[in-house]
Motif scaffolding. Structure first.
Motif, PDB file in Angstrom:
ATOM      1  N   ILE A 479      42.065  44.431  42.136  1.00 20.05           N
ATOM      2  CA  ILE A 479      41.262  45.684  41.349  1.00 20.05           C
ATOM      3  C   ILE A 479      39.690  44.967  41.381  1.00 20.05           C
ATOM      4  N   GLY A 480      39.248  44.135  41.886  1.00 17.46           N
ATOM      5  CA  GLY A 480      37.788  43.799  42.075  1.00 17.46           C
ATOM      6  C   GLY A 480      36.982  43.705  40.944  1.00 17.46           C
ATOM      7  N   CYS A 481      37.446  43.207  39.757  1.00 17.69           N
ATOM      8  CA  CYS A 481      37.056  42.791  38.469  1.00 17.69           C
ATOM      9  C   CYS A 481      37.116  41.468  37.980  1.00 17.69           C
ATOM     10  N   ARG A 482      36.344  40.535  37.998  1.00 16.26           N
ATOM     11  CA  ARG A 482      36.472  39.337  37.635  1.00 16.26           C
ATOM     12  C   ARG A 482      36.820  38.924  36.254  1.00 16.26           C
ATOM     13  N   ASN A 483      36.078  39.838  35.327  1.00 15.95           N
ATOM     14  CA  ASN A 483      36.139  39.358  33.752  1.00 15.95           C
ATOM     15  C   ASN A 483      37.636  40.059  33.513  1.00 15.95           C
ATOM     16  N   VAL A 484      38.056  40.967  33.976  1.00 15.63           N
ATOM     17  CA  VAL A 484      39.680  41.424  33.480  1.00 15.63           C
ATOM     18  C   VAL A 484      40.503  40.335  34.262  1.00 15.63           C
ATOM     19  N   CYS A 485      40.357  40.065  35.259  1.00 22.18           N
ATOM     20  CA  CYS A 485      41.327  39.108  35.811  1.00 22.18           C
ATOM     21  C   CYS A 485      41.159  37.563  35.417  1.00 22.18           C
ATOM     22  N   SER A 486      40.209  37.284  34.433  1.00 20.69           N
ATOM     23  CA  SER A 486      40.074  36.031  33.834  1.00 20.69           C
ATOM     24  C   SER A 486      40.681  36.014  32.490  1.00 20.69           C
TER      25      SER A 486
END
Length: 634
Positions: A479-486
């Motif tokens: 999905i290319g979004c580091r904040n969400v994936c943290s």
């Protein structure tokens, strides 16, 4: 005669003592090189080519030059480096001492004949041999060091070629990098905690990199076994869509929605819903917080009670975050029901105990069993007593369903206190779970031993590196979004990009995770390996003392007599459809088995179309059940 001998002896002793102390009092601040050191160096360079007188003369001349050179070097260093505090004061005192007459006299005394005689003895053959041996040893040490450097260069070159080849093979899975967070380490290193292994290359699979060493081997098949099922259910968006999603998230984060910082009572007050806060104590000493939402329209008629129980790592906030007209708690209150929101021990609203503190590990020594057998009974009893009701409707999500099934099986009398139970993403059997987190920490996993130690035994608070390894890296790739994936909730449960309102994601991330014990997470991972719905497994020895058997007892689903509605999805990472269908076959009183299309686990609470897809069906079912009761009496 004896007196004369005594006087002579004392005189000699005094002279010797004075001589010794004079030798020890050598000005340390001076840069003079002792003649002994320099003569040894000269003999090593020119053995047998100088006379003693020439050596002494050359020594004196070169000492003078060395003094001048040393002092000049010291001045240069002082000009280049600033001096502070005691350093500057010490230098000034040293310069002043050099100007004193006694200092010059002390230096001159070392040029006297007795000192020259002492230096001459070190020019004898035996000292020359020692110097020659020392020089040979230095040469051997230098050769050894050169050999080690050549070997290290060869090793580094080989490692660099190997790493370059590995990067080339797996470059197709390189993660997109966007400027929304600091660099995260995507590898899980199986050496000492917080340390990288000295040897071993990373094994990569679709953006996930795990480094292995000789003690903990790992290959791509191990990683694929953990992540493949979750990967197949993810929606693989294009690079352009990733950028659009990321930009939308950044814009939403900058907006700073007020709801992200409000607690449950503040949210309800903001939207003008009457709320009461109640605190109760369990029989094992935990204080739990309950919220009661009064019906939007007050009447003299007694309204049915609906009790909502949050999911894993959640709290009562989760039923409110989408706001009025969307979240289930508001919809039920608008429909005229008295709504109660529960909070399990360890969540943000239930972190008190009569004798334990959340900062200590013993506060967190509980599993879902304790929530089912201690928290739920006291909450249900209190709600019924306070509202003057005999029965209530129970709505559970995720862990809230697990706790209810365990309670109804272990204490069948509570079946009579529930009109109907609604299970959103029901979690009992976990054999086919897709969540990489639970699969990695399952006892049958190749990664179990190291992760078991790293997660510890207190509150479940994995490090950023572990979150990335549990699925954050794969999430970011897709999905290319580091904040969400943290965020551990999204990493554990999956991200349904197409169903989530991007503006709501920063609000969700401020409220989740809300707290849980590591033992709760491990119990779900044990269910992955056991293929059964059992109590917590302490190990054979402790199980024998706690349960009276080496294996933990199973929860018998045949004892769950309460009417049940099961709401599940094909893409759910935690409640796999095969496991839900197995549960439906074992439960004796299933009234509704409803599969929601294209839903992830968290969509049951936060999807923008949840009211149409899930909540309307649930509320209509409650209304149908209520109409069958005469005068709302049970």
């Amino acid at each position: 005669m004896k007196a004369v001998c005594l006087i002579v002896f004392l005189t000699l002793a005094r002279y010797s003592a004075g001589h010794i102390f004079r030798r020890q009092y050598y000005p340390q601040d001076s840069l003079i090189v002792q003649p002994l050191d320099y003569i040894n160096q000269a003999q090593e360079l020119y053995p047998g080519q100088q006379s003693q007188e020439d050596s002494r003369q050359n020594s004196n001349e070169r000492n003078v030059k060395y003094q001048q050179s040393g002092r000049q070097n010291q001045k240069n260093r002082q000009q280049q480096q600033p001096e502070y505090g005691q350093q500057q004061e010490y230098r000034q005192q040293s310069e002043q001492s050099r100007q004193q007459p006694e200092y010059r006299q002390q230096n001159e005394q070392y040029q006297q004949p007795q000192y020259r005689q002492q230096n001459e003895q070190y020019q004898q053959p035996q000292y020359r041999q020692q110097g020659e041996q020392s020089r040979q040893n230095k040469q051997k040490h230098h050769q050894t060091r050169q050999t080690k450097q050549q070997v290290q260069q060869t090793h580094d070159s080989t490692s660099a070629e190997s790493s370059q080849e590995t990067r080339k093979i797996y470059s197709e899975y390189a993660m997109p990098v966007y400027a929304d967070a600091g660099e995260l380490n995507t590898r899980l290193y199986f050496g000492q905690p917080e340390m990288r292994p000295a040897y071993g290359d990373a094994v990569a699979w679709r953006g996930v990199e795990i480094a292995a060493n000789a003690n903990t081997p790992v290959d791509r098949q191990d990683i694929q076994k953990i992540f493949n099922e979750a990967y197949k259910t993810m929606k693989h968006v294009s690079q352009e869509d990733k950028k659009i999603f990321h930009q939308a998230y950044e814009q939403a984060a900058k907006t700073d929605n007020e709801d992200a910082h409000l607690n449950a009572t503040q949210l309800l007050n903001k939207y003008q819903y009457a709320v009461d806060t109640h605190t109760i104590k369990t029989d094992d000493g935990y204080f739990l917080t309950l919220f009661r939402i009064q019906p939007k329209e007050q009447t003299l008629v007694q309204r049915p009670v609906v009790f909502l129980m949050h999911g894993l790592l959640g709290s009562a906030d989760d039923w409110l975050l989408m706001g009025p007209g969307k979240s289930l708690a508001y919809l039920l209150a608008d429909a005229g029901y008295e709504v109660w929101l529960g909070n399990a021990r360890g969540s943000k609203y239930s972190r008190r105990h009569v004798s334990k503190h959340p900062a200590q590990a013993d506060f967190w020594q509980y599993s879902t069993d304790e929530i089912a057998l201690h928290d739920l009974p006291v909450m249900i009893d209190y709600v019924l007593k306070t509202s003057s009701q005999e029965k209530l409707y129970y709505v559970g999500y995720s862990q809230g369903t697990t706790a209810f099934f365990a309670l109804a099986a272990a204490r069948p009398e509570y079946n009579n206190k529930i009109i109907m139970m609604y299970a959103l993403s029901p979690m009992a059997y976990m054999s086919n779970v897709r969540s990489p987190l639970l699969r990695m920490i399952a006892p049958t996993s190749a990664f179990y031993e190291r992760l078991h130690e790293q997660l510890g035994h207190g509150e479940f608070k994995p490090s950023k590196e572990l979150v990335n390894t549990f699925g954050g890296a794969m999430c970011e790739t897709e999905i290319g979004c580091r904040n969400v994936c943290s965020n551990i909730n999204f990493v554990m449960s999956g991200v349904g990009v197409e169903n989530l309102d991007v503006e709501l994601i920063p609000v969700i991330m401020q409220h989740l995770p809300a707290g849980a014990s590591t033992r709760q997470i491990k119990q779900y991972a044990q269910a992955v390996a056991h293929n059964e719905f059992t109590k917590y497994d302490y190990g054979a020895e402790i199980n024998q003392r706690v349960y009276g058997s080496a294996q933990p007892p199973k929860y018998n689903m045949q004892k769950v007599q309460t009417p049940v509605a099961l709401y599940y999805s094909e893409e759910d990472w935690l409640a796999h459809p095969s496991d839900v269908e197995r549960l439906a076959k074992e439960l004796p009183n299933v009234k509704d088995l409803y599969k929601v299309q294209h839903y992830s686990n968290m969509d049951f609470q936060f999807s923008k179309n949840a009211p149409e897809m899930v909540y309307n069906r649930l509320i209509q079912s409650i209304q149908k059940q209520s109409n069958q009761q005469q005068n709302y009496g049970y």
